[in-house]
Write an enzyme that holds these catalytic residues in place. Sequence first.
Site, PDB file in Angstrom:
ATOM      1  N   HIS A   1      19.556  -0.352  -2.465  1.00  0.00           N
ATOM      2  CA  HIS A   1      18.591  -1.428  -2.721  1.00  0.00           C
ATOM      3  C   HIS A   1      17.181  -0.838  -2.799  1.00  0.00           C
ATOM      4  O   HIS A   1      16.426  -1.119  -3.727  1.00  0.00           O
ATOM      5  CB  HIS A   1      18.693  -2.478  -1.609  1.00  0.00           C
TER       6      HIS A   1
ATOM      7  N   ASP B   1      -2.239   4.541 -29.920  1.00  0.00           N
ATOM      8  CA  ASP B   1      -0.944   4.676 -29.245  1.00  0.00           C
ATOM      9  C   ASP B   1      -1.176   5.551 -28.028  1.00  0.00           C
ATOM     10  O   ASP B   1      -2.305   5.948 -27.742  1.00  0.00           O
ATOM     11  CB  ASP B   1       0.096   5.324 -30.187  1.00  0.00           C
TER      12      ASP B   1
ATOM     13  N   TRP C   1      16.421   5.022   2.132  1.00  0.00           N
ATOM     14  CA  TRP C   1      15.805   5.705   0.992  1.00  0.00           C
ATOM     15  C   TRP C   1      15.052   6.949   1.430  1.00  0.00           C
ATOM     16  O   TRP C   1      14.732   7.802   0.629  1.00  0.00           O
ATOM     17  CB  TRP C   1      14.878   4.769   0.222  1.00  0.00           C
TER      18      TRP C   1
ATOM     19  N   SER D   1      10.753  11.866 -14.960  1.00  0.00           N
ATOM     20  CA  SER D   1      10.312  10.778 -15.830  1.00  0.00           C
ATOM     21  C   SER D   1       8.920  10.309 -15.447  1.00  0.00           C
ATOM     22  O   SER D   1       8.042  10.160 -16.301  1.00  0.00           O
ATOM     23  CB  SER D   1      11.325   9.629 -15.748  1.00  0.00           C
ATOM     24  N   SER D   2       8.678  10.086 -14.152  1.00  0.00           N
ATOM     25  CA  SER D   2       7.346   9.579 -13.781  1.00  0.00           C
ATOM     26  C   SER D   2       6.277  10.630 -13.966  1.00  0.00           C
ATOM     27  O   SER D   2       5.144  10.289 -14.303  1.00  0.00           O
ATOM     28  CB  SER D   2       7.248   9.044 -12.351  1.00  0.00           C
TER      29      SER D   2
ATOM     30  N   HIS E   1       3.905   8.341   1.548  1.00  0.00           N
ATOM     31  CA  HIS E   1       2.771   7.441   1.728  1.00  0.00           C
ATOM     32  C   HIS E   1       1.971   7.241   0.448  1.00  0.00           C
ATOM     33  O   HIS E   1       1.729   6.103   0.056  1.00  0.00           O
ATOM     34  CB  HIS E   1       1.892   7.773   2.927  1.00  0.00           C
TER      35      HIS E   1
ATOM     36  N   GLU F   1       3.169   7.363  -2.323  1.00  0.00           N
ATOM     37  CA  GLU F   1       4.087   6.566  -3.142  1.00  0.00           C
ATOM     38  C   GLU F   1       3.843   5.066  -2.953  1.00  0.00           C
ATOM     39  O   GLU F   1       3.896   4.304  -3.917  1.00  0.00           O
ATOM     40  CB  GLU F   1       5.541   6.910  -2.784  1.00  0.00           C
TER      41      GLU F   1
ATOM     42  N   TYR G   1       1.094   3.633  -2.420  1.00  0.00           N
ATOM     43  CA  TYR G   1      -0.086   3.250  -3.200  1.00  0.00           C
ATOM     44  C   TYR G   1       0.185   3.334  -4.691  1.00  0.00           C
ATOM     45  O   TYR G   1      -0.396   2.594  -5.479  1.00  0.00           O
ATOM     46  CB  TYR G   1      -1.294   4.100  -2.786  1.00  0.00           C
TER      47      TYR G   1
ATOM     48  N   SER H   1      -7.073  -7.619 -10.772  1.00  0.00           N
ATOM     49  CA  SER H   1      -8.490  -7.513 -11.102  1.00  0.00           C
ATOM     50  C   SER H   1      -8.797  -7.995 -12.521  1.00  0.00           C
ATOM     51  O   SER H   1      -9.964  -8.130 -12.887  1.00  0.00           O
ATOM     52  CB  SER H   1      -8.973  -6.059 -10.961  1.00  0.00           C
TER      53      SER H   1
ATOM     54  N   HIS I   1       1.877   8.732  10.159  1.00  0.00           N
ATOM     55  CA  HIS I   1       1.964   7.447  10.869  1.00  0.00           C
ATOM     56  C   HIS I   1       3.343   6.809  10.675  1.00  0.00           C
ATOM     57  O   HIS I   1       3.659   5.830  11.335  1.00  0.00           O
ATOM     58  CB  HIS I   1       0.831   6.483  10.461  1.00  0.00           C
ATOM     59  N   HIS I   2       4.142   7.372   9.765  1.00  0.00           N
ATOM     60  CA  HIS I   2       5.518   6.880   9.614  1.00  0.00           C
ATOM     61  C   HIS I   2       6.441   7.481  10.665  1.00  0.00           C
ATOM     62  O   HIS I   2       7.608   7.130  10.729  1.00  0.00           O
ATOM     63  CB  HIS I   2       6.060   7.232   8.227  1.00  0.00           C
TER      64      HIS I   2
ATOM     65  N   THR J   1      -9.613  -1.184   1.370  1.00  0.00           N
ATOM     66  CA  THR J   1      -8.753  -2.306   1.007  1.00  0.00           C
ATOM     67  C   THR J   1      -9.494  -3.617   1.200  1.00  0.00           C
ATOM     68  O   THR J   1      -9.398  -4.535   0.383  1.00  0.00           O
ATOM     69  CB  THR J   1      -7.463  -2.285   1.844  1.00  0.00           C
TER      70      THR J   1
ATOM     71  N   LYS K   1     -11.745  -4.379  -1.601  1.00  0.00           N
ATOM     72  CA  LYS K   1     -11.065  -4.990  -2.740  1.00  0.00           C
ATOM     73  C   LYS K   1     -10.807  -6.472  -2.503  1.00  0.00           C
ATOM     74  O   LYS K   1     -11.088  -7.319  -3.348  1.00  0.00           O
ATOM     75  CB  LYS K   1      -9.758  -4.259  -3.034  1.00  0.00           C
TER      76      LYS K   1
ATOM     77  N   ARG L   1      16.290  -2.337  12.407  1.00  0.00           N
ATOM     78  CA  ARG L   1      16.608  -2.400  10.991  1.00  0.00           C
ATOM     79  C   ARG L   1      17.846  -1.558  10.702  1.00  0.00           C
ATOM     80  O   ARG L   1      18.264  -0.760  11.521  1.00  0.00           O
ATOM     81  CB  ARG L   1      15.410  -1.922  10.161  1.00  0.00           C
TER      82      ARG L   1
END
Lengths: 187, 525
Positions: B77, B106, B142, B169-170, B253, B255, B257, B268, B302-303, B328, B331, B450
């Site tokens: 998932h 293009d 994951w 790809s990315s 991390h 990732e 963002y 925006s 922090h993870h 943040t 924003k 979890r």
Amino acid sequence: MSGEHTTDTKSLVGKLVILAAAMFGFGFLMVPLYDIFCDITGFGGKIDTTRPAVVESQLPDLSRTVTIEFVTSVNEYAPWEFRPAVTSMEIHPGEFYETTFYARNLTPRRIVGQAVPSIAPGAAARYLQKTECFCFTSQQFEADEAKDMPVRFIVDTDLPEYVDRITLAYTFFVIDQVVSSSGTTGI
Amino acid sequence: MSATATHDLHDDHGPEKGWRRWVYSTNHKDIGTMYLIFALAMLFVGGAMSFVIRAELFQPGLQFVRPDFFNQMITMHALIMVFGMIMPAFAGFANWMIPLMIGAPDMALPRLNNWSFWLLPFAGVLLLSTLFMDGGAPASGWTLYPPLSLQTGNGFPFAMFSIHLLGLSSIMASINIIVTILNLRAPGMTLMQMPMFVWTWLITAYLLIAVMPVLAGGVTMLITDQFFGTTFFNAAGGGDPVLFQHIFWFFGHPEVYIIILPAFGIISHVIPAFSRKPLFGHDAMVYAIAGIAFLSFIVWAHHMFTVGMPLAGQLFFMMSTMLIAIPTAVKVFNWTATMWRGSISFETPMLFAVAFLFLFTIGGFSGLMVAIVPADFQYHDSYFVVAHFHYVLVPGALFGAFCGAYYWLPKWTGHMYDERLGKIHFWLSAIFVNLTFFPQHFLGLAGMPRRIPDYSTQFADFNMLSSIGAFGFGLSQLLFVYVIIKCVRGGEKATAEVWDNPPGLEWTVPSPAPHHTFEDPPIMR
């Protein structure tokens, strides 16, 4: 499209590809960086397991008593009986002590094991010096063989004030596979 | 480049007919469309997996699946939703909108663009195929922490290779986006004049190039540990499993963002358009994004507060994490200030934008809670964390994608979507998403871990509510598909402007946007 523009694109793409390749390299660079970081900070209680510490003789600090606890565990698939001779000791910093750990091979064949130490709290790791340890080398066990394995250590008198209890934990792993396939693992 | 040159030659005729149009496509709009359709399909694949998860958690006890399969569902998932759904969705928006927003004909590297997209379906199939292999899909979450991830069965190398392909790809898409933005802007458009969506993607693309290779490195080490006898993460050979956590989160991390910044960009655009005011503090927004991107590289640990870090490390990562609240907040306040005294109307995109603002902020606040080291020891690996990141990912990133889809759908299709159905879709989504994830805060605080298929009976009521919410949310998305199909098929003709004088170059081309646009660059006023 002007020629100038195409060169622009090529050099920019080149730079970005180099950046991506460099970051791939950085991922691998994190391996030695992590070890250096651990050495400096004692992060995660990691310590040099490859050789005995060279300790200058110090005056024992008899006014201070620190409890050392010994913990043992075996890796999930490791067929050992493994325990410390004593579960804890009261010690004075600056004095040498010796204790033993008992291990017995529970299988009917010869196996090679490696004990990996860890010290908690991490901040105490570099003050617990081992001049002799069964973890410096791999240990070979004949079928059903039992051994008492010695550890000789000293706690540095510079041990931070707030530490009054240190846990020394050993985990036993089977390393037949590791040694045969990679050869040099620094053990 | 030869690809670009050939492309210029066939400008006069329309797209190729049949399957060739899509398989051989080098057109940014067609590739964008394929990205978006792929993402939408994966939304339902990943969603079906969450149905399995929530069905199992509907009641305490084991009802439907084995614990191992449950954990495979958890893992797949997440991987599908992150790499297969939300990242391709935003890549689709980037393909469609960036050339239109900067007045480029293009993408700069159209052939590479085709390759970036066409890696995805193969990577997706490779990943999904592990479900049918001996030993099943990875069940490690994951995050793929060893040694658990190394205990995956035959599917292990397939899953790892799939992650390599997705990363490739990315990275290629990011290179393309950066080159497009830096080299193909309309004459006279300075960097600071660029629209926010372009800005967010420029920074996102740099983040991707910086961290996807690090993940690739970590995954490569997993592969060599498993098959070639290295011991990067094996304590018996002198390695350390915690090292993998550092490598993973150094990628992981930034990732998060990468996932949220393009949504910031979309919001925006939408908030100013429906407030009928220019975006408040455009430059401050740019600096805030850059600040967030920089901070994302120095907060990763922090993870993993619970792995046993020195006090100084915990303090550093706690404080740097809390610093992120400042850009943040810039924003969030700027979006709010944009609406202040605006002449606001609430069409579907605006509804999603306002819900984003509100619900993403909730996710941000719970993020501050888990940033606090002593409190994190309680929250760690509990449902509170699940609630936190789903609040930033679903009503955050996913609502951002919905918002953008409704906003630009008339530009893509040439028809107005059904506003009434769009609003119904919004309200169903907004209600069910809160029903799904809000109770999970309470479950986590009460101690429910979890990634466990069973739970103690005192958690039953909240879990049932959460499952009902999840089923409702999932089914509501069928309405979204219907709205899109209806809009593609027909509906009220959209004007070039679509909305009430929205800002941006994309509204100067007709609706639907012709196959080739801005062959002559627009003149910037």
